[in-house]
Scaffold this motif. Structure first.
Motif: not given
Length: 264
Positions: A123-135
């Motif tokens: 869950l945390l990798t998915r959600d934080l990776a989404r932020l990293m990709v967007a940024a």
């Protein structure tokens, strides 16, 4: 303080445990600002006391979170987004190691093991990776696994199984995030006494330590250097890898199970 990770922002789960405290110090000494999480404020207060003057960095913060609760994991990711936009580093360190025979393991105990050791990192990798990709952050994610993923252990089969699954999850994320420049690797620390879940006798600690090929338990500097390396630019072409820093424990143990038949 070295400058390997200066300007980087790192999320670390399970910060209040023995290894978590080591990793927090290592990341901070390398210059990263920290977001530390654990189940309660008391555990986080202990880490802050250990860090002392190092602190969390100018942009650092703590957030208690029950990683078995998807809403709290989401809340953690939301606060990271609000404060930082996205992290540069994620270290999924939280884990539990209860000891029980499979025949004595309840449904609830099995589910708790996988909720913390596998579901939370997903869950945390998915959600934080989404932020990293967007940024557009070309960051590093490190999952803290175990040599138990390579060798089953009596009374710890549930734990070992969860770590096998975590290793495969790491490889899967490595494949899917590579195109975004996000690296995902796995680190195997060795045995370190001091679990808050399972009480260990002095005799057990001595037995496990002497069975290790290097003849001792894991120490802080054994894992700090490898973690900082995996998070740094020096490891820019390393992803989907597993780094064992366990004194050879994942390869085997020194215990002799029968008398030698003859001298070497």
């Amino acid at each position: 303080m070295n400058s390997t990770l200066v300007g980087q922002k790192a999320v670390l789960t399970g910060a209040g445990g023995v290894i978590g405290r080591w990793l927090a110090r290592g990341l901070r000494e390398a210059g990263a600002d920290l977001c530390l999480t654990d189940t309660g404020p008391e555990a986080l207060d202990g880490v802050l006391a250990d860090l002392g003057a190092l602190g969390l960095g100018s942009a650092g913060f703590t957030r208690p979170a029950d990683l078995t609760d998807a809403a709290q994991v989401r809340g953690l990711a939301d606060e990271v987004a609000a404060r930082w936009g996205a992290p540069d580093i994620v270290v999924n360190n939280a884990g539990i190691y209860p000891s029980a025979f499979l025949l004595d393991t309840s449904d609830a105990e099995w589910d708790l093991m996988f909720d913390i050791n596998l579901r939370a990192p997903f869950l945390l990798t998915r959600d934080l990776a989404r932020l990293m990709v967007a940024a557009g952050k070309r960051g590093s994610i490190v999952n803290i696994s175990s040599g138990g993923a390579k060798r089953a252990r009596r009374t710890a089969v549930a734990y070992c199984t969860s770590k096998v699954a975590l290793d495969r999850l790491s490889e899967g994320f490595a494949l899917e995030l590579a195109e975004y420049g996000i690296r995902v690797n796995t680190l195997y620390p060795g045995f370190a006494a001091g679990s808050g879940v399972t009480s260990l006798t002095d005799a057990h600690v001595a037995s496990v330590s002497t069975a290790n090929p290097m003849g001792r338990p894991t120490e802080a500097q054994d894992v700090i250097g490898p973690l900082v390396f995996l998070c740094s630019e020096e490891a820019r072409f390393i992803t989907g890898a597993t780094l064992a820093v366990d004194g050879g424990g994942s390869a085997g143990v020194m215990t002799v199970f029968q008398d030698k038949k003859r001298a070497l």
